[in-house]
Motif scaffolding. Structure first.
Motif, short mmCIF file in Angstrom:
data_model
loop_
_atom_site.label_atom_id
_atom_site.label_comp_id
_atom_site.label_asym_id
_atom_site.label_seq_id
_atom_site.Cartn_x
_atom_site.Cartn_y
_atom_site.Cartn_z
N ASN A 1 -2.48 -1.13 -7.72
CA ASN A 1 -1.34 -0.23 -7.89
C ASN A 1 -1.07 0.03 -9.37
O ASN A 1 -0.74 1.16 -9.75
N GLN B 1 -3.76 -5.99 -4.52
CA GLN B 1 -3.10 -4.70 -4.29
C GLN B 1 -2.17 -4.35 -5.44
O GLN B 1 -2.12 -3.19 -5.86
N ASP C 1 0.84 -1.20 0.00
CA ASP C 1 0.00 0.00 0.00
C ASP C 1 0.87 1.25 0.00
O ASP C 1 2.11 1.16 -0.07
#
Length: 133
Positions: free
Chosen positions: A58, A54, A39
């Motif tokens: 991204n 994630q 993150d």
């Protein structure tokens, strides 16, 4: 050349599942580095599927910086540290992929590696997109 990415499927070849054999596009090329599942605070998501989600999110954020969207993707290269872990999670990975990228499947390659730079990372993904001009 096509205005947006075009899937290249040779006549008579079986249809690939979850990827394209090839893509053609004309426009602004957007390339990411290897993207992992951390993150904005640099914390890795917990578990393989969560790291994939994630990493894909991204990639969407990076693409947006150039005005690109997931439908502009022409290539993804996945690096996983455990092929069995990938294969054991195909259904969940397919759902995560569709949740983040929709039903757009560019050319893809999947490679097992010994390890990634970040020791706790389970997956790293490189992306190439072409935004029509």
């Amino acid at each position: 050349m096509p205005v947006s990415p075009q899937v290249l499927q040779p006549s008579g070849w079986p249809a690939p599942k979850g990827y394209a054999n090839g893509m053609a596009a004309d426009g602004l090329i957007v390339v990411t580095g290897g993207v992992i599942g951390w993150d904005t605070a640099g914390r890795l998501a917990d578990g393989f599927v969560a790291q994939v989600r994630q990493a894909l999110e991204n990639i969407v954020a990076i693409l947006a910086e150039a005005g690109a969207k997931p439908e502009h993707l022409v290539r993804l290269t996945w690096y996983v540290v455990d092929m069995e872990e990938y294969l054991a999670n195909l259904k969940a990975l397919g759902q995560v992929y569709r949740d983040v990228f929709g039903a757009h499947y560019p050319a893809m390659a999947l490679v097992q590696v010994v390890r990634l730079v970040e020791k706790a990372a389970r997956v790293e993904i490189e992306a190439t997109a072409v935004v029509p001009r």
